[in-house]
Design a protein around this motif. Sequence first.
Motif, mmCIF file in Angstrom:
data_model
loop_
_atom_site.group_PDB
_atom_site.id
_atom_site.type_symbol
_atom_site.label_atom_id
_atom_site.label_comp_id
_atom_site.label_asym_id
_atom_site.label_seq_id
_atom_site.Cartn_x
_atom_site.Cartn_y
_atom_site.Cartn_z
ATOM 1 N N THR A 124 2.842 3.184 -7.132
ATOM 2 C CA THR A 124 2.965 2.157 -6.104
ATOM 3 C C THR A 124 2.489 0.807 -6.650
ATOM 4 N N PRO A 125 3.260 -0.276 -6.477
ATOM 5 C CA PRO A 125 2.836 -1.600 -6.972
ATOM 6 C C PRO A 125 1.463 -1.976 -6.434
ATOM 7 N N ARG A 126 0.695 -2.681 -7.275
ATOM 8 C CA ARG A 126 -0.671 -3.038 -6.872
ATOM 9 C C ARG A 126 -0.679 -3.931 -5.637
ATOM 10 N N SER A 127 0.338 -4.781 -5.502
ATOM 11 C CA SER A 127 0.390 -5.654 -4.333
ATOM 12 C C SER A 127 0.501 -4.833 -3.046
ATOM 13 N N VAL A 128 1.274 -3.746 -3.126
ATOM 14 C CA VAL A 128 1.425 -2.876 -1.952
ATOM 15 C C VAL A 128 0.110 -2.136 -1.678
ATOM 16 N N GLN A 129 -0.535 -1.673 -2.765
ATOM 17 C CA GLN A 129 -1.825 -0.982 -2.587
ATOM 18 C C GLN A 129 -2.859 -1.922 -1.955
ATOM 19 N N LEU A 130 -2.886 -3.162 -2.437
ATOM 20 C CA LEU A 130 -3.831 -4.132 -1.875
ATOM 21 C C LEU A 130 -3.554 -4.361 -0.390
ATOM 22 N N ALA A 131 -2.266 -4.490 -0.052
ATOM 23 C CA ALA A 131 -1.899 -4.695 1.353
ATOM 24 C C ALA A 131 -2.345 -3.509 2.212
ATOM 25 N N MET A 132 -2.236 -2.298 1.653
ATOM 26 C CA MET A 132 -2.649 -1.108 2.409
ATOM 27 C C MET A 132 -4.167 -1.079 2.602
ATOM 28 N N TYR A 133 -4.925 -1.462 1.557
ATOM 29 C CA TYR A 133 -6.383 -1.502 1.688
ATOM 30 C C TYR A 133 -6.797 -2.488 2.783
ATOM 31 N N VAL A 134 -6.148 -3.663 2.785
ATOM 32 C CA VAL A 134 -6.481 -4.690 3.780
ATOM 33 C C VAL A 134 -6.123 -4.201 5.183
ATOM 34 N N THR A 135 -4.924 -3.663 5.321
ATOM 35 C CA THR A 135 -4.448 -3.234 6.644
ATOM 36 C C THR A 135 -5.279 -2.077 7.200
ATOM 37 N N ILE A 136 -5.531 -1.078 6.343
ATOM 38 C CA ILE A 136 -6.283 0.096 6.811
ATOM 39 C C ILE A 136 -7.721 -0.288 7.163
ATOM 40 N N SER A 137 -8.334 -1.150 6.346
ATOM 41 C CA SER A 137 -9.704 -1.585 6.638
ATOM 42 C C SER A 137 -9.760 -2.283 7.991
ATOM 43 N N PHE A 138 -8.816 -3.182 8.212
ATOM 44 C CA PHE A 138 -8.760 -3.903 9.481
ATOM 45 C C PHE A 138 -8.584 -2.926 10.645
ATOM 46 N N SER A 154 -13.568 -6.921 7.674
ATOM 47 C CA SER A 154 -13.317 -5.650 6.989
ATOM 48 C C SER A 154 -12.088 -5.750 6.085
ATOM 49 N N ALA A 155 -11.091 -6.510 6.534
ATOM 50 C CA ALA A 155 -9.903 -6.703 5.697
ATOM 51 C C ALA A 155 -10.264 -7.427 4.400
ATOM 52 N N VAL A 156 -11.122 -8.448 4.500
ATOM 53 C CA VAL A 156 -11.547 -9.188 3.304
ATOM 54 C C VAL A 156 -12.363 -8.288 2.379
ATOM 55 N N SER A 157 -13.323 -7.562 2.948
ATOM 56 C CA SER A 157 -14.138 -6.666 2.111
ATOM 57 C C SER A 157 -13.307 -5.506 1.564
ATOM 58 N N GLY A 158 -12.253 -5.118 2.297
ATOM 59 C CA GLY A 158 -11.341 -4.094 1.780
ATOM 60 C C GLY A 158 -10.622 -4.580 0.529
ATOM 61 N N ALA A 159 -10.241 -5.862 0.528
ATOM 62 C CA ALA A 159 -9.612 -6.439 -0.669
ATOM 63 C C ALA A 159 -10.595 -6.472 -1.831
ATOM 64 N N ILE A 160 -11.858 -6.778 -1.529
ATOM 65 C CA ILE A 160 -12.896 -6.777 -2.584
ATOM 66 C C ILE A 160 -13.108 -5.359 -3.108
ATOM 67 N N LEU A 161 -13.083 -4.383 -2.217
ATOM 68 C CA LEU A 161 -13.212 -2.981 -2.642
ATOM 69 C C LEU A 161 -12.072 -2.598 -3.578
ATOM 70 N N ALA A 164 -12.671 -4.144 -6.943
ATOM 71 C CA ALA A 164 -13.759 -3.457 -7.654
ATOM 72 C C ALA A 164 -13.291 -2.122 -8.221
ATOM 73 N N LEU A 165 -12.515 -1.376 -7.432
ATOM 74 C CA LEU A 165 -11.993 -0.089 -7.921
ATOM 75 C C LEU A 165 -11.067 -0.287 -9.106
ATOM 76 N N TYR A 166 -10.238 -1.330 -9.027
ATOM 77 C CA TYR A 166 -9.309 -1.616 -10.131
ATOM 78 C C TYR A 166 -10.080 -1.987 -11.388
ATOM 79 N N ALA A 167 -11.139 -2.810 -11.238
ATOM 80 C CA ALA A 167 -11.944 -3.226 -12.393
ATOM 81 C C ALA A 167 -12.640 -2.019 -13.032
ATOM 82 N N CYS A 168 -13.194 -1.141 -12.207
ATOM 83 C CA CYS A 168 -13.869 0.048 -12.736
ATOM 84 C C CYS A 168 -12.883 0.963 -13.458
ATOM 85 N N SER A 169 -11.660 1.048 -12.911
ATOM 86 C CA SER A 169 -10.639 1.866 -13.562
ATOM 87 C C SER A 169 -10.245 1.267 -14.909
#
Length: 259
Positions: A124-138, A154-161, A164-169
């Motif tokens: 899944t493209p990272r842009s789509v994954q980011l959108a899902m993190y933001v939407t689900i957090s909200f 929560s949407a903003v902190s979801g994007a930060i999460l 962070a996960l991408y950086a750790c990976s």
Amino acid sequence: MTVPAPDGQRENQMDSRLSMIMDMGEILLTSGAEVSRVEDTITRLCRAYGFERADVFTITSSIIVTAAAPGGGSCTQTRRIRERGTDLGKVEKINALSRRICAEPLALSELEREISEIRGAKGTPRSVQLAMYVTISFALSVFFGGSWADGAASAVSGAILFAALYACSALKLNDIVGTTLCSAATALAVVLLVKAGLGDQPDKIMIGNIMLVIPGRQLTNSLRDMIGGDTISGLLNLSEALMRAIFVAMGFALVVFVM
């Protein structure tokens, strides 16, 4: 009249077939399939490619297969599994390929090409994954009682999460260390957002983020494995899931208590 292959050539053919079957099992296990599915798929593929018997032992970190050919002779191969993730698209593609093979086995060259395509398929493209993190957090923040402002935080902190996960990976950090750092970074972001005036209930904001890193799939697989009789694999999966959940909680709790 068919001329039997010399012993050396026959052994090479057996090794090649089993190696590709192991490749398919490895993709399944590293993509999030449960152990019972991996073992069942490998057993069926071995029969489809002419092996008389296949003894498969799979745990979350290893696959061992001994396959016996009709008329004598056997070969054993092992795969060490060091990384696992979730890519149900690859699981579905391997399932579809195994069904095709069971109906009519493919030539080894064609099978190698199919496996290579599945292994190299983009997720899944990272842009789509980011959108899902933001939407689900909200959505989860609001669902669990947060206000619209809490949802936005929560949407903003979801994007930060997600970042962070991408950086750790990318840094290939140890899973436990990465989980703790990501959780702590997200909790710190929530605290700073609330202090900045975006949202006023840190607990309702954090719960939208915590649900994203809870190992639900791993926990479900562990229960399925134990119910299916794979007790060792189930216990290993369960212990990993519990460890991950504990370190997620520790990461959030550390920041909350310090701040």
